[in-house]
Scaffold this motif. Sequence first.
Motif, PDB file in Angstrom:
ATOM      1  N   VAL A 110      -6.333 -39.044 -22.274  1.00  0.00           N
ATOM      2  CA  VAL A 110      -7.530 -39.860 -22.515  1.00  0.00           C
ATOM      3  C   VAL A 110      -7.421 -40.565 -23.864  1.00  0.00           C
ATOM      4  O   VAL A 110      -7.723 -41.763 -23.975  1.00  0.00           O
ATOM      5  CB  VAL A 110      -8.812 -39.003 -22.408  1.00  0.00           C
ATOM      6  N   SER A 111      -6.935 -39.858 -24.916  1.00  0.00           N
ATOM      7  CA  SER A 111      -6.866 -40.570 -26.205  1.00  0.00           C
ATOM      8  C   SER A 111      -5.811 -41.669 -26.155  1.00  0.00           C
ATOM      9  O   SER A 111      -5.985 -42.723 -26.772  1.00  0.00           O
ATOM     10  CB  SER A 111      -6.679 -39.621 -27.399  1.00  0.00           C
ATOM     11  N   ASP A 112      -4.732 -41.479 -25.391  1.00  0.00           N
ATOM     12  CA  ASP A 112      -3.758 -42.569 -25.209  1.00  0.00           C
ATOM     13  C   ASP A 112      -4.414 -43.764 -24.519  1.00  0.00           C
ATOM     14  O   ASP A 112      -4.267 -44.904 -24.946  1.00  0.00           O
ATOM     15  CB  ASP A 112      -2.580 -42.101 -24.342  1.00  0.00           C
ATOM     16  N   LEU A 113      -5.152 -43.474 -23.453  1.00  0.00           N
ATOM     17  CA  LEU A 113      -5.775 -44.567 -22.691  1.00  0.00           C
ATOM     18  C   LEU A 113      -6.804 -45.315 -23.544  1.00  0.00           C
ATOM     19  O   LEU A 113      -6.864 -46.550 -23.519  1.00  0.00           O
ATOM     20  CB  LEU A 113      -6.432 -44.018 -21.416  1.00  0.00           C
ATOM     21  N   VAL A 114      -7.577 -44.554 -24.315  1.00  0.00           N
ATOM     22  CA  VAL A 114      -8.572 -45.175 -25.182  1.00  0.00           C
ATOM     23  C   VAL A 114      -7.895 -46.118 -26.174  1.00  0.00           C
ATOM     24  O   VAL A 114      -8.425 -47.172 -26.528  1.00  0.00           O
ATOM     25  CB  VAL A 114      -9.387 -44.072 -25.917  1.00  0.00           C
ATOM     26  N   ALA A 115      -6.657 -45.744 -26.571  1.00  0.00           N
ATOM     27  CA  ALA A 115      -5.907 -46.585 -27.521  1.00  0.00           C
ATOM     28  C   ALA A 115      -5.117 -47.679 -26.796  1.00  0.00           C
ATOM     29  O   ALA A 115      -4.338 -48.404 -27.427  1.00  0.00           O
ATOM     30  CB  ALA A 115      -4.973 -45.704 -28.337  1.00  0.00           C
ATOM     31  N   GLY A 116      -5.253 -47.758 -25.469  1.00  0.00           N
ATOM     32  CA  GLY A 116      -4.578 -48.814 -24.709  1.00  0.00           C
ATOM     33  C   GLY A 116      -3.121 -48.484 -24.403  1.00  0.00           C
ATOM     34  O   GLY A 116      -2.350 -49.373 -24.059  1.00  0.00           O
ATOM     35  N   ARG A 117      -2.767 -47.181 -24.510  1.00  0.00           N
ATOM     36  CA  ARG A 117      -1.374 -46.801 -24.221  1.00  0.00           C
ATOM     37  C   ARG A 117      -1.270 -46.263 -22.796  1.00  0.00           C
ATOM     38  O   ARG A 117      -2.044 -45.403 -22.386  1.00  0.00           O
ATOM     39  CB  ARG A 117      -0.895 -45.714 -25.203  1.00  0.00           C
ATOM     40  N   MET A 118      -0.276 -46.773 -22.050  1.00  0.00           N
ATOM     41  CA  MET A 118      -0.088 -46.367 -20.655  1.00  0.00           C
ATOM     42  C   MET A 118       0.624 -45.021 -20.571  1.00  0.00           C
ATOM     43  O   MET A 118       1.620 -44.808 -21.257  1.00  0.00           O
ATOM     44  CB  MET A 118       0.796 -47.397 -19.946  1.00  0.00           C
ATOM     45  N   PRO A 119       0.165 -44.128 -19.700  1.00  0.00           N
ATOM     46  CA  PRO A 119       0.871 -42.845 -19.537  1.00  0.00           C
ATOM     47  C   PRO A 119       2.111 -42.958 -18.647  1.00  0.00           C
ATOM     48  O   PRO A 119       2.862 -42.018 -18.521  1.00  0.00           O
ATOM     49  CB  PRO A 119      -0.182 -41.937 -18.894  1.00  0.00           C
ATOM     50  N   PHE A 120       2.313 -44.080 -17.987  1.00  0.00           N
ATOM     51  CA  PHE A 120       3.492 -44.270 -17.123  1.00  0.00           C
ATOM     52  C   PHE A 120       3.804 -45.754 -17.053  1.00  0.00           C
ATOM     53  O   PHE A 120       3.002 -46.599 -17.504  1.00  0.00           O
ATOM     54  CB  PHE A 120       3.256 -43.709 -15.705  1.00  0.00           C
ATOM     55  N   HIS A 121       4.986 -46.080 -16.499  1.00  0.00           N
ATOM     56  CA  HIS A 121       5.418 -47.469 -16.422  1.00  0.00           C
ATOM     57  C   HIS A 121       4.904 -48.085 -15.121  1.00  0.00           C
ATOM     58  O   HIS A 121       5.213 -47.591 -14.043  1.00  0.00           O
ATOM     59  CB  HIS A 121       6.963 -47.473 -16.454  1.00  0.00           C
ATOM     60  N   GLU A 122       4.099 -49.111 -15.235  1.00  0.00           N
ATOM     61  CA  GLU A 122       3.622 -49.808 -14.025  1.00  0.00           C
ATOM     62  C   GLU A 122       3.337 -51.254 -14.432  1.00  0.00           C
ATOM     63  O   GLU A 122       2.385 -51.515 -15.190  1.00  0.00           O
ATOM     64  CB  GLU A 122       2.366 -49.121 -13.473  1.00  0.00           C
ATOM     65  N   PRO A 123       4.166 -52.191 -13.961  1.00  0.00           N
ATOM     66  CA  PRO A 123       4.066 -53.572 -14.430  1.00  0.00           C
ATOM     67  C   PRO A 123       2.647 -54.147 -14.360  1.00  0.00           C
ATOM     68  O   PRO A 123       1.963 -54.019 -13.336  1.00  0.00           O
ATOM     69  CB  PRO A 123       5.020 -54.333 -13.493  1.00  0.00           C
ATOM     70  N   GLY A 124       2.221 -54.769 -15.446  1.00  0.00           N
ATOM     71  CA  GLY A 124       0.966 -55.518 -15.488  1.00  0.00           C
ATOM     72  C   GLY A 124      -0.276 -54.708 -15.819  1.00  0.00           C
ATOM     73  O   GLY A 124      -1.316 -55.276 -16.172  1.00  0.00           O
ATOM     74  N   VAL A 125      -0.219 -53.380 -15.713  1.00  0.00           N
ATOM     75  CA  VAL A 125      -1.446 -52.586 -15.864  1.00  0.00           C
ATOM     76  C   VAL A 125      -1.875 -52.489 -17.334  1.00  0.00           C
ATOM     77  O   VAL A 125      -3.069 -52.533 -17.650  1.00  0.00           O
ATOM     78  CB  VAL A 125      -1.256 -51.171 -15.256  1.00  0.00           C
ATOM     79  N   GLU A 126      -0.896 -52.386 -18.229  1.00  0.00           N
ATOM     80  CA  GLU A 126      -1.237 -52.236 -19.649  1.00  0.00           C
ATOM     81  C   GLU A 126      -2.062 -53.431 -20.150  1.00  0.00           C
ATOM     82  O   GLU A 126      -3.037 -53.257 -20.879  1.00  0.00           O
ATOM     83  CB  GLU A 126       0.047 -52.085 -20.480  1.00  0.00           C
TER      84      GLU A 126
END
Length: 445
Positions: A36-52
């Motif tokens: 959750v803290s990664d997501l709040v900071a805009g960091r993706m937990p996995f590689h998926e084109p375009g989602v970040e």
Amino acid sequence: MRVGVIGTGHVGLITCTSLASVGHRVVGCDADPGKVSDLVAGRMPFHEPGVEELLKAHLADGTLRFTTATAEAVDGADVVFICVGTPPRASGEANLLAVEQAAREIARAATGPLVVVEKSTVPAGTAARVQRTLVLERTDLVDGLDVVSNPEFLREGQALHDAMHPDRILVGASSPRAFEVMRRLYGPFLSDDVRLIETDITSAELAKHASNAFLALKISYANALARLCEASGADVEAVTGVMGADPRIGPEFLRAGLGFGGYCFPKDLVAFGHLAQRLGYPFPMLAEVARINDEAIDAALGKIRDALWNLEGKRIALLGLSFKPDTDDVRFSPALALARRLVVEGARVVGYDPVAGAMAKQEVPELELAENAYEAARDSHCVVICTAWDELRELDLAKVGELVAFKIVVDGRNLLDAAAVVEAGFSYHPMGRPGQSPPMGGSRA
Ligand code: UGA
């Protein structure tokens, strides 16, 4: 509309970002505070084109938030999605504990009428369990809590495209109110070409497993044909090309190779088989699909053995480690299944992947990682293409030829141009197609 999403894995996060991008206000919830803290900071937990990019944009415009507290995602929501994991138990059956827990927490946090959407892949009958769980928790809201089955058909690596441009949206429900809410939610995605298919709940649940199992069956059919082509001298690409030209069959998912992997097909096949057993119709075809898939690894190993004789001490370069291109997901990856078999046979296995190297090393610690395809190929006795990354299609074969110990390529995905490989002096061993060698025998094997 206001939407809560419980679970921010591949399915949950794509659900969050795609719904936020059409104007819904979304709160994603995950039990893992680090994620959750990664997501709040805009960091993706996995590689998926375009989602970040979407994640950052909608964090910034305030339409998307993340939390560890279920109540925050549920409070005031019109719709709450259950997108938690359904990993296989040791028996292969889907473990639905996280689904039950999510349902319980949603019920406790509900502040008014709510549509609870089961999006995780689950066996038919799960929605009825979810409904019962909601009722047990909240006798006061019995008429306000609707359960909907809305399976996803996203492919990893193209998940965002699939979410934004679906070929169909499936909604299984039992009340007019639930259908109406789901029509409003998905309205922005619908067009003349994109239909919202409405069914009863159990049919929707079954349709998801049925679709994945059928796609896996197509791949296994192509792989079984590959074995037949190898025995007869035919070319599987020619055979499946002819089959695919018939619109009743279609060309998709007929690529022979190392077989299917990932977190969907292998586990869904087994879970579907368990469901069928439990319902009294064993559906033996499903086990056969899985067996043929395993056989593809045997076939690739056989080609490596044929080319190299003994494997002890031989250095094998595996190019591509993820279960398919454009993802860093290595779960049930055929490349890693092959790596494990090679390690058992005493080979030194060196691997390269554009993004999945670190993940692969965690799964197979014996794997040596290389920085790039050329470093992996250096001093190797055999180069094996395991994943159809575009980057590998563009390999400089002359350069690879200068680095390797033996000029042997096993193409587990029929990715390379056979003539170019042979022209560069390699012997070439594709899947389900005749092998080729340079006129003078470019290999010292
Ligand atoms: C699959 C389905 O395609 C999605 O519709 C579904 O939503 C998803 O599972 C899911 O249940 O979540 P995914 O696992 O991302 O999506 O991957 P696919 O693109 O379907 O590929 C699966 C495997 O089959 C890969 O290892 C791929 O290399 C292999 N494959 C695919 C072949 O070996 N041959 C083919 O012709 C096609």
